[in-house]
Scaffold this motif. Structure first.
Motif, PDB file in Angstrom:
ATOM      1  N   SER A   1     -15.872  -5.103  -6.592  1.00  0.00           N
ATOM      2  CA  SER A   1     -16.686  -4.957  -5.377  1.00  0.00           C
ATOM      3  C   SER A   1     -17.695  -6.101  -5.223  1.00  0.00           C
ATOM      4  CB  SER A   1     -17.472  -3.653  -5.372  1.00  0.00           C
ATOM      5  OG  SER A   1     -16.737  -2.634  -5.930  1.00  0.00           O
ATOM      6  N   ARG A   2     -18.324  -6.499  -6.338  1.00  0.00           N
ATOM      7  CA  ARG A   2     -19.407  -7.481  -6.202  1.00  0.00           C
ATOM      8  C   ARG A   2     -18.908  -8.867  -5.813  1.00  0.00           C
ATOM      9  NH1 ARG A   2     -20.303  -9.178 -12.218  1.00  0.00           N
ATOM     10  NH2 ARG A   2     -18.500  -8.115 -13.071  1.00  0.00           N
TER      11      ARG A   2
ATOM     12  N   ARG B   1     -11.107  -1.825  -6.433  1.00  0.00           N
ATOM     13  CA  ARG B   1     -10.109  -2.229  -7.445  1.00  0.00           C
ATOM     14  C   ARG B   1      -8.830  -2.698  -6.776  1.00  0.00           C
ATOM     15  NH1 ARG B   1     -13.836   1.219  -9.650  1.00  0.00           N
ATOM     16  NH2 ARG B   1     -14.171   0.828 -11.860  1.00  0.00           N
ATOM     17  N   MET B   2      -8.181  -3.667  -7.438  1.00  0.00           N
ATOM     18  CA  MET B   2      -6.964  -4.215  -6.840  1.00  0.00           C
ATOM     19  C   MET B   2      -5.761  -3.359  -7.253  1.00  0.00           C
ATOM     20  SD  MET B   2      -5.473  -8.085  -7.100  1.00  0.00           S
ATOM     21  CE  MET B   2      -6.946  -8.928  -6.641  1.00  0.00           C
ATOM     22  N   LEU B   3      -4.962  -2.993  -6.235  1.00  0.00           N
ATOM     23  CA  LEU B   3      -3.785  -2.165  -6.533  1.00  0.00           C
ATOM     24  C   LEU B   3      -2.472  -2.903  -6.297  1.00  0.00           C
ATOM     25  CD1 LEU B   3      -4.549   1.397  -5.154  1.00  0.00           C
ATOM     26  CD2 LEU B   3      -5.017   0.446  -7.376  1.00  0.00           C
ATOM     27  N   GLY B   4      -2.528  -3.952  -5.488  1.00  0.00           N
ATOM     28  CA  GLY B   4      -1.283  -4.664  -5.206  1.00  0.00           C
ATOM     29  C   GLY B   4      -1.552  -5.983  -4.511  1.00  0.00           C
ATOM     30  N   ALA B   5      -0.533  -6.836  -4.450  1.00  0.00           N
ATOM     31  CA  ALA B   5      -0.706  -8.137  -3.785  1.00  0.00           C
ATOM     32  C   ALA B   5       0.630  -8.694  -3.306  1.00  0.00           C
ATOM     33  CB  ALA B   5      -1.347  -9.129  -4.753  1.00  0.00           C
TER      34      ALA B   5
ATOM     35  N   ALA C   1       0.830  -1.214   0.000  1.00  0.00           N
ATOM     36  CA  ALA C   1       0.000   0.000   0.000  1.00  0.00           C
ATOM     37  C   ALA C   1       0.864   1.262   0.000  1.00  0.00           C
ATOM     38  CB  ALA C   1      -0.960   0.003   1.199  1.00  0.00           C
ATOM     39  N   GLN C   2       2.019   1.187  -0.678  1.00  0.00           N
ATOM     40  CA  GLN C   2       2.946   2.317  -0.710  1.00  0.00           C
ATOM     41  C   GLN C   2       2.248   3.565  -1.250  1.00  0.00           C
ATOM     42  OE1 GLN C   2       3.542  -0.741  -1.977  1.00  0.00           O
ATOM     43  NE2 GLN C   2       5.689  -1.283  -1.949  1.00  0.00           N
ATOM     44  N   GLY C   3       2.334   4.637  -0.497  1.00  0.00           N
ATOM     45  CA  GLY C   3       1.813   5.931  -0.944  1.00  0.00           C
ATOM     46  C   GLY C   3       0.295   6.037  -0.916  1.00  0.00           C
ATOM     47  N   LEU C   4      -0.408   5.056  -0.388  1.00  0.00           N
ATOM     48  CA  LEU C   4      -1.877   5.094  -0.424  1.00  0.00           C
ATOM     49  C   LEU C   4      -2.483   5.687   0.844  1.00  0.00           C
ATOM     50  CD1 LEU C   4      -2.727   1.637  -2.045  1.00  0.00           C
ATOM     51  CD2 LEU C   4      -2.415   3.836  -3.145  1.00  0.00           C
ATOM     52  N   GLY C   5      -1.668   5.964   1.852  1.00  0.00           N
ATOM     53  CA  GLY C   5      -2.184   6.495   3.120  1.00  0.00           C
ATOM     54  C   GLY C   5      -3.168   5.505   3.727  1.00  0.00           C
ATOM     55  N   SER C   6      -4.276   6.045   4.278  1.00  0.00           N
ATOM     56  CA  SER C   6      -5.234   5.107   4.884  1.00  0.00           C
ATOM     57  C   SER C   6      -6.373   4.793   3.913  1.00  0.00           C
ATOM     58  CB  SER C   6      -5.787   5.705   6.181  1.00  0.00           C
ATOM     59  OG  SER C   6      -6.302   6.986   5.863  1.00  0.00           O
ATOM     60  N   ASP C   7      -6.282   5.345   2.707  1.00  0.00           N
ATOM     61  CA  ASP C   7      -7.359   5.185   1.739  1.00  0.00           C
ATOM     62  C   ASP C   7      -7.246   3.839   0.990  1.00  0.00           C
ATOM     63  OD1 ASP C   7      -9.430   5.663   0.037  1.00  0.00           O
ATOM     64  OD2 ASP C   7      -8.253   6.927  -1.337  1.00  0.00           O
ATOM     65  N   HIS C   8      -7.305   2.748   1.729  1.00  0.00           N
ATOM     66  CA  HIS C   8      -7.271   1.431   1.083  1.00  0.00           C
ATOM     67  C   HIS C   8      -7.776   0.370   2.058  1.00  0.00           C
ATOM     68  CE1 HIS C   8      -3.503   1.429   3.387  1.00  0.00           C
ATOM     69  NE2 HIS C   8      -3.644   0.127   3.427  1.00  0.00           N
ATOM     70  N   GLU C   9      -8.087  -0.809   1.515  1.00  0.00           N
ATOM     71  CA  GLU C   9      -8.488  -1.934   2.368  1.00  0.00           C
ATOM     72  C   GLU C   9      -7.583  -3.103   2.060  1.00  0.00           C
ATOM     73  OE1 GLU C   9     -12.554  -3.091   1.629  1.00  0.00           O
ATOM     74  OE2 GLU C   9     -13.061  -0.965   1.478  1.00  0.00           O
TER      75      GLU C   9
ATOM     76  N   GLY D   1     -16.686  -9.389  -3.433  1.00  0.00           N
ATOM     77  CA  GLY D   1     -16.456  -9.359  -1.982  1.00  0.00           C
ATOM     78  C   GLY D   1     -15.359 -10.324  -1.562  1.00  0.00           C
ATOM     79  N   GLU D   2     -15.632 -11.059  -0.459  1.00  0.00           N
ATOM     80  CA  GLU D   2     -14.634 -11.971   0.110  1.00  0.00           C
ATOM     81  C   GLU D   2     -14.348 -13.171  -0.798  1.00  0.00           C
ATOM     82  OE1 GLU D   2     -14.160 -12.032   4.219  1.00  0.00           O
ATOM     83  OE2 GLU D   2     -13.889  -9.993   3.452  1.00  0.00           O
ATOM     84  N   ASP D   3     -15.278 -13.443  -1.751  1.00  0.00           N
ATOM     85  CA  ASP D   3     -15.078 -14.594  -2.659  1.00  0.00           C
ATOM     86  C   ASP D   3     -13.766 -14.490  -3.424  1.00  0.00           C
ATOM     87  OD1 ASP D   3     -17.411 -15.614  -1.904  1.00  0.00           O
ATOM     88  OD2 ASP D   3     -18.471 -15.321  -3.817  1.00  0.00           O
ATOM     89  N   LEU D   4     -13.309 -13.272  -3.540  1.00  0.00           N
ATOM     90  CA  LEU D   4     -12.086 -13.047  -4.304  1.00  0.00           C
ATOM     91  C   LEU D   4     -10.939 -13.918  -3.793  1.00  0.00           C
ATOM     92  CD1 LEU D   4     -11.249 -11.110  -6.588  1.00  0.00           C
ATOM     93  CD2 LEU D   4     -10.429  -9.556  -4.842  1.00  0.00           C
ATOM     94  N   LEU D   5     -10.899 -14.121  -2.482  1.00  0.00           N
ATOM     95  CA  LEU D   5      -9.807 -14.921  -1.925  1.00  0.00           C
ATOM     96  C   LEU D   5     -10.281 -16.281  -1.406  1.00  0.00           C
ATOM     97  CD1 LEU D   5      -7.573 -12.353  -0.001  1.00  0.00           C
ATOM     98  CD2 LEU D   5      -7.473 -13.082  -2.357  1.00  0.00           C
ATOM     99  N   ASP D   6     -11.489 -16.674  -1.731  1.00  0.00           N
ATOM    100  CA  ASP D   6     -11.983 -17.970  -1.261  1.00  0.00           C
ATOM    101  C   ASP D   6     -11.226 -19.092  -1.986  1.00  0.00           C
ATOM    102  OD1 ASP D   6     -13.328 -20.282  -0.680  1.00  0.00           O
ATOM    103  OD2 ASP D   6     -15.318 -19.340  -0.740  1.00  0.00           O
ATOM    104  N   PRO D   7     -10.511 -19.939  -1.211  1.00  0.00           N
ATOM    105  CA  PRO D   7      -9.708 -20.978  -1.875  1.00  0.00           C
ATOM    106  C   PRO D   7     -10.563 -22.021  -2.592  1.00  0.00           C
ATOM    107  CG  PRO D   7      -9.622 -21.220   0.520  1.00  0.00           C
ATOM    108  CD  PRO D   7     -10.369 -19.961   0.242  1.00  0.00           C
ATOM    109  N   ASN D   8     -11.871 -22.110  -2.252  1.00  0.00           N
ATOM    110  CA  ASN D   8     -12.733 -23.102  -2.905  1.00  0.00           C
ATOM    111  C   ASN D   8     -13.291 -22.604  -4.231  1.00  0.00           C
ATOM    112  OD1 ASN D   8     -12.484 -24.913  -0.716  1.00  0.00           O
ATOM    113  ND2 ASN D   8     -13.859 -23.548   0.437  1.00  0.00           N
TER     114      ASN D   8
END
Ligand SMILES: Cc1cc2nc3c(=O)[nH]c(=O)nc-3n(C[C@H](O)[C@H](O)[C@H](O)COP(=O)(O)OP(=O)(O)OC[C@H]3O[C@@H](n4cnc5c(N)ncnc54)[C@H](O)[C@@H]3O)c2cc1C
Length: 506
Positions: free
Chosen positions: A488-489, A461-465, A433-441, A491-498
């Motif tokens: 956005s739509r 939107r994805m900015l880094g990983a 999150a370099q340079g993003l301040g607190s404006d990120h999740e 949600g958490e499914d983005l990282l669901d390993p299943n």
């Protein structure tokens, strides 16, 4: 165009292209120029008797690349590219107004276009102290191995890649690791990833290393001591796997024994006599008892003592300074008004041009000053040295031929593959999150001992990983960062390993 004649090629009045530095940036630049201008001689002036070449290059995805780095005799490069002439002598002066460089052996080389790729030098916490060792080249790594063989305790200072590799690799020696940050590996990770990695420091090391999917470092040349005078001063920097082939074992019969002192720096270094006279007390290696660390004083004499800013003092056999590098600009500054970046590098614009006419720079020596893509940042790494060397040659060629140049795609997305604590590690975009301040999740997925996945999101939107372990997600995430799709739509499914997210986005 400069007047004068090239001593190497007396029949021509000048050398069209001169590249300084035989590391990855310089060699890559010279190779590309040699291909683009087959009837021109490209002069590569370097301080070291060996050059570093990229071999087995593989483009893994749009921006991720893997390659091996080989130290080679310059004759191997000249055989591969007969129009490259390698001169082995450090450059001691640049006369940019006269378009000339002067080497330590007193020779002068005139150029039409010059590319400076003289790398960086390690920052040492104390210059000239025989108990402080910086690791920067094959010779200093061998010296480190020799001293480690007799050591019972060492102190490592620094929190970057070199320190991380050392604390993981060293066995048979107590290691006190002093870091100024809260969490280990601050350059590459956040506290969560650090927590994931820490158990590896006390685990037994596997006999056979996991498959290494990243840049590898090999030495093919037999390095003779007597050819190394120049190297003592201006060394060939090492890169990934620099410790491969070195046995990093101390004098004690133990596996890993690492104690981390965080949020502190070195206050003072004492030699034994001075410490003895000071009346101060030092601490024994802290013992872990029921999840607590027990601190006791110790009487045992050590050759050197380190007082930390948190007031603790430890004795040790020697100190390893792994506190980063500074761009090696000094030989080129006298009489030249270079614009210098905040971190001390030669400032370059988006065509890798410095502030001086016809002088370009690439690799660790330079500081980029263009407005970067939202997912890219400069880091002094091997991949960027190669990409910059390649792109700089393209810019030099375009300028010579009067053609336009587009910014290279490799500067669109920061992408780095490496290995820490025997895990494959992929870093993409604004991975911390370099340079993003607190404006990120942040979104996280972690399976202890297996994998750690973190993504940095902003407005859906994805900015880094950060991907640690065999996650197989790098290509999908690379695309998601580059195409800035609204996620956005999911949600958490983005990282669901299943859920096979690749199917989602097909
Ligand atoms: C111990 C160690 C471990 C590292 N590990 C990693 C890693 O795991 N992953 C990673 O990506 N990066 C790593 N790096 C960083 C990586 O090695 C550098 O980013 C990369 O080598 C930079 O390439 P370069 O061509 O700009 O400079 P260098 O490789 O430093 O080459 C500079 C060249 O310039 C020459 N030179 C210097 N001064 C002069 C002069 N006055 N005249 C002529 N020639 C001169 C030198 O002899 C050398 O040939 C590591 C660095 C160190 C020290």
């Amino acid at each position: 165009m400069a007047a004068g004649s090239c001593p190497l090629l007396p029949e021509v009045p000048w050398c069209r292209f001169v590249v300084v530095g035989g590391g990855i940036a310089g060699v890559t630049c010279a190779e590309r120029l040699a291909t683009e201008f087959p009837s021109d001689d490209i002069v590569l002036v370097t301080a070291s008797p060996v050059i570093k070449a990229v071999v087995n290059f593989k483009q893994v995805s749009r921006t991720l690349e893997e390659f091996d780095v080989e130290e080679q005799a310059s004759s191997v490069l000249q055989k591969r590219c007969p129009n490259i002439k390698v001169i082995q002598s450090p450059v001691k002066r640049l006369k940019s107004e006269e378009h000339k460089i002067i080497t330590e052996d007193g020779k002068e080389y005139a150029y039409e276009k010059l590319c400076l790729c003289a790398g960086a030098k390690p920052k040492l916490i104390a210059e000239g102290n025989p108990f402080v060792l910086g690791i920067r080249d094959t010779d200093s790594a061998a010296e480190f191995q020799k001293r480690l063989g007799k050591a019972e305790r060492i102190i490592i200072v620094g929190n970057g890649g070199i320190a991380l590799e050392l604390v993981y690799e060293i066995q048979g020696c107590e290691v006190i690791w002093a870091i100024k940050d809260k969490a280990i590996g601050n350059t590459f990770f956040d506290a969560g990833a650090a927590e994931f990695l820490i158990p590896k420091l006390s685990a037994e090391k596997p006999e056979v290393p996991l498959v290494c999917k990243r840049t590898k470092y090999t030495t093919k040349v037999k390095r003779k001591k007597q050819t190394h005078q120049a190297l003592d001063k201006l060394a060939v920097l090492l890169g990934p796997d620099w410790h491969e082939g070195l046995q990093l074992k101390g004098a004690k019969k133990l596996s890993h024994k690492v104690h981390i002192e965080n949020l502190c720096e070195i206050k003072k270094i004492y030699l034994w006599e001075e410490f003895h006279k000071s009346g101060k007390v030092s601490l024994a290696f802290p013992k872990a008892q029921q999840d607590k660390e027990v601190m006791e004083t110790e009487e045992e004499p050590w050759p050197v003592y380190v007082e930390l800013t948190n007031g603790r003092i430890y004795g040790c056999n020697f100190i390893v300074s792994a506190t980063g590098v500074v761009p090696n600009v000094q030989p080129f500054l006298d009489g030249n008004k270079f614009a210098i970046g905040e971190d001390g590098g030669l400032q370059v614009d988006k065509f890798m041009h410095t502030s001086l006419p016809d002088v370009y720079a690439a690799g660790d020596i330079c500081t980029t000053s263009w407005k970067p893509s939202p997912f890219w940042q400069q880091m002094r790494l091997w991949t960027q040295a190669r990409q910059m060397g390649w792109y700089t040659a393209k810019c030099m060629a375009a300028d010579t031929l009067g053609e336009p140049t587009d910014m290279d795609f490799s500067f669109e997305l920061f992408a780095h593959v490496t290995k820490f604590f025997n895990y494959k590690v992929v870093l993409l975009g604004k991975y911390n999150a370099q340079g993003l301040g607190s404006d990120h999740e942040l979104m996280l997925r972690c399976t202890k001992g297996l994998e750690y996945v973190k993504v940095v999101m902003q407005n859906g939107r994805m900015l880094g990983a950060v991907l640690i372990g065999e996650t197989d997600l790098e290509e999908t995430f690379e695309n998601l960062i580059l195409n800035q799709m609204d996620l956005s739509r999911y949600g958490e499914d983005l990282l669901d390993p299943n859920i096979d997210i690749e199917d989602y986005f097909d």
